[in-house]
Scaffold this motif. Structure first.
Motif: not given
Lengths: 75, 75, 75, 75, 75, 75
Positions: C60-63, C65-67, C69-73
């Protein structure tokens, strides 16, 4: 069950322990749909020189961060 | 993780605890190739009357061995 | 003593467990100046859905963090 | 093994601890047919404000029962 | 309380677990003069590659002793 | 800290474990006023033949109560 062992640093008051035990029991009863009578909580307290993250006590970590930030301010 | 609980007899100094925690953290980091920040160590200390091997405390075992060796010397 | 319980996520090989146990035993023996025969290590393995930091599993933590960072991009 | 951790409320005498450790060791040796030397017992003591059933300490439960029975006698 | 966690190697039958739990409960009730209903026992089983004495698994220790005795017989 | 070990009987779904871990983390954060990042939860699951109250497994206790109530109905 469930039987819950909470490891904490020494220093919390009896009132804080009562509050966290009641809140955790409530959380378990509601989320696992089990009876309060089946929930037992043990608090195991650790001395400040008996808990380590990355091999350092909390005090060592705070001091380490403080000296690091001092170094940044006056390199 | 890993989270490591070390059960020890009471009586070790803060310096000894710091040394063993740093050494164990290093050993874990190197052998499991994990980051130091993920390694937590809890030291749980037990009173001398709270640890038993073969149903005897350390003091009982030492006394038992001493009287056994006395018996051997003067049967 | 010391008796050491190492909590780890499931998935490590027997060889990794042997290596960490030998390294931790050595670290304890050297830093506490005790005999190897007194050092016992128990490895307790936890399923990936049985370990939580801040209420979240590692996945859950990895997902999360991934979403993030996607939002930042692509805000 | 076996390694046995006994969680108890603080307050038992050394003699009581010796007696229960010897009795439990004997029970384990006889029922598992293992040698006494393999049986280790750790007693972990918890303060009276550090053990909860249904979110309440023993004292809170006794008081709760006492006031409940008083209410029954003079509703 | 008491709450008792028994760490054992995997491999014992349900019948052996029942027998040791009943015997330990009886031993605790008699020696601490407490009610059976207050005694809880948790069995935590460890894989054979997850228990170490002096940094070695049981199998490694047995093999080590066997090769040591072979060396004695034909030095 | 706090580091919380929750002992439960095997059989709960991943979703149930996630729910109880999130609820307990929330309860601890609110009642101890600590950051979620400091709260770690380990779930240790026990087989149904590895948990005993008064020396009996849950199944033995249920069967015992059933036969006791049958006896009451047809003494």
């Amino acid at each position: 069950m469930p039987i819950i062992e909470m490891h904490m640093l020494e220093g919390r008051t009896s009132e804080q322990k009562r509050r966290v035990a009641a809140a955790v029991t409530q959380a378990v009863v509601e989320s696992l749909d089990c009876s309060p009578e089946t929930v037992r909580i043990l608090i195991t307290e650790h001395a400040k020189d008996g808990f380590f993250v990355a091999g350092l006590t909390q005090a060592q970590r705070v001091n380490g961060q403080r000296s690091a930030s001092l170094e940044e301010q006056n390199p």
